[in-house]
Scaffold this motif. Structure first.
Motif, PDB file in Angstrom:
ATOM      1  N   PHE A  71       0.733  -0.774   0.142  1.00 53.22           N
ATOM      2  CA  PHE A  71       0.213  -0.126   0.306  1.00 53.22           C
ATOM      3  C   PHE A  71       0.763   1.299   0.047  1.00 53.22           C
ATOM      4  O   PHE A  71       1.014   2.170  -1.014  1.00 53.22           O
ATOM      5  CB  PHE A  71      -1.032   0.072   1.209  1.00 53.22           C
ATOM      6  N   LEU A  72       1.450   1.441   1.017  1.00 54.82           N
ATOM      7  CA  LEU A  72       2.471   2.446   1.112  1.00 54.82           C
ATOM      8  C   LEU A  72       3.439   2.524  -0.689  1.00 54.82           C
ATOM      9  O   LEU A  72       4.022   3.850  -0.696  1.00 54.82           O
ATOM     10  CB  LEU A  72       3.329   2.304   2.736  1.00 54.82           C
ATOM     11  N   VAL A  73       3.708   1.097  -0.532  1.00 55.11           N
ATOM     12  CA  VAL A  73       4.738   1.170  -1.973  1.00 55.11           C
ATOM     13  C   VAL A  73       3.528   2.044  -3.018  1.00 55.11           C
ATOM     14  O   VAL A  73       4.599   2.746  -4.089  1.00 55.11           O
ATOM     15  CB  VAL A  73       5.698   0.382  -2.800  1.00 55.11           C
ATOM     16  N   ARG A  74       2.971   1.964  -3.242  1.00 60.58           N
ATOM     17  CA  ARG A  74       1.715   2.398  -4.386  1.00 60.58           C
ATOM     18  C   ARG A  74       1.152   3.846  -3.962  1.00 60.58           C
ATOM     19  O   ARG A  74       1.484   4.609  -5.621  1.00 60.58           O
ATOM     20  CB  ARG A  74       0.543   1.097  -4.237  1.00 60.58           C
ATOM     21  N   LEU A  75       1.670   4.326  -2.791  1.00 60.06           N
ATOM     22  CA  LEU A  75       1.069   5.328  -2.700  1.00 60.06           C
ATOM     23  C   LEU A  75       2.437   6.112  -3.002  1.00 60.06           C
ATOM     24  O   LEU A  75       2.145   7.534  -2.981  1.00 60.06           O
ATOM     25  CB  LEU A  75       1.654   5.372  -1.121  1.00 60.06           C
ATOM     26  N   GLY A  76       3.880   6.353  -2.842  1.00 60.37           N
ATOM     27  CA  GLY A  76       4.634   6.156  -3.084  1.00 60.37           C
ATOM     28  C   GLY A  76       5.736   6.797  -2.504  1.00 60.37           C
ATOM     29  O   GLY A  76       6.488   7.309  -2.879  1.00 60.37           O
ATOM     30  N   ILE A  77       5.292   6.568  -0.900  1.00 58.87           N
ATOM     31  CA  ILE A  77       6.339   7.080   0.087  1.00 58.87           C
ATOM     32  C   ILE A  77       7.417   6.113   0.853  1.00 58.87           C
ATOM     33  O   ILE A  77       8.254   6.651   1.348  1.00 58.87           O
ATOM     34  CB  ILE A  77       5.040   8.008   1.434  1.00 58.87           C
ATOM     35  N   VAL A  78       7.115   4.919  -0.124  1.00 56.81           N
ATOM     36  CA  VAL A  78       8.553   3.751   0.307  1.00 56.81           C
ATOM     37  C   VAL A  78       8.339   3.274  -0.934  1.00 56.81           C
ATOM     38  O   VAL A  78       7.985   3.238  -2.151  1.00 56.81           O
ATOM     39  CB  VAL A  78       7.161   2.718   1.482  1.00 56.81           C
ATOM     40  N   SER A  79       9.519   2.990  -0.716  1.00 56.82           N
ATOM     41  CA  SER A  79      10.440   2.370  -1.878  1.00 56.82           C
ATOM     42  C   SER A  79      10.929   0.828  -1.474  1.00 56.82           C
ATOM     43  O   SER A  79      11.589   0.480  -0.926  1.00 56.82           O
ATOM     44  CB  SER A  79      11.242   3.393  -2.793  1.00 56.82           C
ATOM     45  N   LYS A  80      10.678   0.218  -2.304  1.00 56.93           N
ATOM     46  CA  LYS A  80      11.126  -1.594  -2.764  1.00 56.93           C
ATOM     47  C   LYS A  80      12.210  -1.230  -3.585  1.00 56.93           C
ATOM     48  O   LYS A  80      12.749  -0.986  -4.878  1.00 56.93           O
ATOM     49  CB  LYS A  80       9.701  -1.939  -3.082  1.00 56.93           C
ATOM     50  N   THR A  81      13.821  -2.272  -2.750  1.00 55.53           N
ATOM     51  CA  THR A  81      14.676  -2.597  -3.492  1.00 55.53           C
ATOM     52  C   THR A  81      15.278  -3.855  -3.318  1.00 55.53           C
ATOM     53  O   THR A  81      15.024  -4.182  -2.091  1.00 55.53           O
ATOM     54  CB  THR A  81      16.159  -1.578  -3.126  1.00 55.53           C
ATOM     55  N   THR A  82      15.710  -4.418  -4.360  1.00 53.36           N
ATOM     56  CA  THR A  82      16.408  -5.980  -3.807  1.00 53.36           C
ATOM     57  C   THR A  82      18.214  -5.355  -4.397  1.00 53.36           C
ATOM     58  O   THR A  82      18.943  -4.355  -4.705  1.00 53.36           O
ATOM     59  CB  THR A  82      16.014  -6.781  -4.784  1.00 53.36           C
ATOM     60  N   ARG A  83      18.924  -6.421  -3.310  1.00 48.97           N
ATOM     61  CA  ARG A  83      20.442  -6.276  -3.986  1.00 48.97           C
ATOM     62  C   ARG A  83      21.285  -7.609  -4.021  1.00 48.97           C
ATOM     63  O   ARG A  83      20.340  -8.454  -3.556  1.00 48.97           O
ATOM     64  CB  ARG A  83      20.541  -5.749  -1.926  1.00 48.97           C
ATOM     65  N   GLN A  84      22.141  -7.489  -4.617  1.00 51.04           N
ATOM     66  CA  GLN A  84      22.139  -8.852  -5.304  1.00 51.04           C
ATOM     67  C   GLN A  84      23.062  -9.088  -4.331  1.00 51.04           C
ATOM     68  O   GLN A  84      23.439  -8.810  -3.092  1.00 51.04           O
ATOM     69  CB  GLN A  84      23.603  -8.608  -6.075  1.00 51.04           C
ATOM     70  N   GLY A  85      22.655 -10.783  -3.748  1.00 54.24           N
ATOM     71  CA  GLY A  85      22.798 -11.966  -2.600  1.00 54.24           C
ATOM     72  C   GLY A  85      22.104 -11.006  -1.484  1.00 54.24           C
ATOM     73  O   GLY A  85      22.615 -11.739  -0.876  1.00 54.24           O
ATOM     74  N   ARG A  86      21.311 -11.035  -2.094  1.00 48.18           N
ATOM     75  CA  ARG A  86      20.342 -10.832  -0.406  1.00 48.18           C
ATOM     76  C   ARG A  86      18.940 -11.043  -0.469  1.00 48.18           C
ATOM     77  O   ARG A  86      18.336 -10.965  -2.196  1.00 48.18           O
ATOM     78  CB  ARG A  86      20.112  -9.566   0.351  1.00 48.18           C
ATOM     79  N   GLU A  87      18.122 -12.179  -0.333  1.00 49.17           N
ATOM     80  CA  GLU A  87      17.223 -12.534  -0.970  1.00 49.17           C
ATOM     81  C   GLU A  87      15.659 -11.713  -0.668  1.00 49.17           C
ATOM     82  O   GLU A  87      14.633 -11.001  -1.811  1.00 49.17           O
ATOM     83  CB  GLU A  87      16.996 -13.504  -0.410  1.00 49.17           C
ATOM     84  N   ALA A  88      15.803 -10.863   0.516  1.00 48.36           N
ATOM     85  CA  ALA A  88      14.578 -10.793   1.258  1.00 48.36           C
ATOM     86  C   ALA A  88      14.962  -8.883  -0.008  1.00 48.36           C
ATOM     87  O   ALA A  88      15.975  -8.028   0.333  1.00 48.36           O
ATOM     88  CB  ALA A  88      14.553 -10.021   2.353  1.00 48.36           C
ATOM     89  N   ALA A  89      13.710  -8.078   0.171  1.00 49.25           N
ATOM     90  CA  ALA A  89      13.725  -7.212  -0.362  1.00 49.25           C
ATOM     91  C   ALA A  89      13.626  -5.669   0.808  1.00 49.25           C
ATOM     92  O   ALA A  89      13.492  -6.276   1.864  1.00 49.25           O
ATOM     93  CB  ALA A  89      12.007  -6.457  -0.845  1.00 49.25           C
ATOM     94  N   LEU A  90      14.284  -5.103   0.835  1.00 47.21           N
ATOM     95  CA  LEU A  90      13.985  -3.467   1.362  1.00 47.21           C
ATOM     96  C   LEU A  90      13.402  -2.702   1.258  1.00 47.21           C
ATOM     97  O   LEU A  90      13.372  -2.515   0.006  1.00 47.21           O
ATOM     98  CB  LEU A  90      15.711  -2.983   1.054  1.00 47.21           C
ATOM     99  N   TYR A  91      12.696  -1.783   2.420  1.00 42.19           N
ATOM    100  CA  TYR A  91      11.799  -0.970   1.778  1.00 42.19           C
ATOM    101  C   TYR A  91      12.351   0.463   3.033  1.00 42.19           C
ATOM    102  O   TYR A  91      13.112   0.107   3.464  1.00 42.19           O
ATOM    103  CB  TYR A  91      10.424  -2.047   3.180  1.00 42.19           C
ATOM    104  N   ARG A  92      12.200   1.340   2.743  1.00 45.20           N
ATOM    105  CA  ARG A  92      12.659   2.371   2.854  1.00 45.20           C
ATOM    106  C   ARG A  92      11.471   3.454   2.799  1.00 45.20           C
ATOM    107  O   ARG A  92      11.441   3.926   1.787  1.00 45.20           O
ATOM    108  CB  ARG A  92      13.983   3.428   2.629  1.00 45.20           C
ATOM    109  N   VAL A  93      11.973   4.693   3.429  1.00 45.40           N
ATOM    110  CA  VAL A  93      10.810   5.866   3.566  1.00 45.40           C
ATOM    111  C   VAL A  93      11.533   6.776   2.322  1.00 45.40           C
ATOM    112  O   VAL A  93      12.868   7.002   2.543  1.00 45.40           O
ATOM    113  CB  VAL A  93      10.484   6.218   4.515  1.00 45.40           C
ATOM    114  N   GLU A  94      10.624   7.656   1.388  1.00 48.39           N
ATOM    115  CA  GLU A  94      11.710   8.581   0.261  1.00 48.39           C
ATOM    116  C   GLU A  94      11.254   9.383   0.729  1.00 48.39           C
ATOM    117  O   GLU A  94      10.005  10.012   0.581  1.00 48.39           O
ATOM    118  CB  GLU A  94      10.866   8.137  -1.045  1.00 48.39           C
TER     119      GLU A  94
END
Length: 162
Positions: A71-94
């Protein structure tokens, strides 16, 4: 996994998160858990967290976290990123997107002014109905005139701080 107990080990922080969540619920119609996630991401260190870390820190189910993070990602206030070698996505406030979201809300308020205007034309001369609409219309008309200048000031001031 690093132990993330930021929420539970600091009562003042936990209370602040709850206050923010309640604010977002009452003003934005945001689910409480989404407000908790948003508040936590605003203050957590490091600033990126996985869904599992958010679940642990906020004592919420992973399903609830997942739903509300989307929901927060769709609002654009939180982003989802991935990192090579890491399975889980990371979330942060934009945080740089906050003005954009407020700007969109301001434009929606101005759109309401035109809807109220059409209602005013429909009920013109109908006493109490017209009076109520006129009062609301005057406020939104004033707001639609003030918002552009307010926004120009924000942009000018934020450039100065950069």
């Amino acid at each position: 996994m690093v132990e993330y107990t930021q929420r539970t080990d600091r009562p003042a922080m936990s209370e602040w998160i709850e206050q923010m969540a309640a604010y977002f619920e009452s003003t934005e119609g945001m689910p409480l858990i989404a407000g908790r996630v948003l508040a936590f991401l605003l203050i957590c260190d490091p600033p990126e967290r996985t869904a599992a870390e958010l679940s642990h820190a906020l004592s919420a189910s992973t399903g609830s976290i997942s739903t509300n993070v989307r929901f927060l990602v769709r609002l654009g206030i939180v982003s989802k990123t991935t990192r090579q070698g890491r399975e889980a996505a990371l979330y942060r406030v934009e945080e740089h997107r906050w003005p954009e979201l407020v700007s969109a809300r301001m434009h929606r308020m101005v759109e309401l002014e035109s809807l109220i205007d059409s209602g005013l034309r429909m009920f013109s001369g109908q006493g109490e109905r017209a009076r109520r609409l006129r009062a609301v219309h005057e406020f939104y008309q004033w707001l639609s005139e003030e918002i552009p200048e307010l926004w120009r000031r924000w942009e000018r001031d934020s450039r100065r701080r950069s």
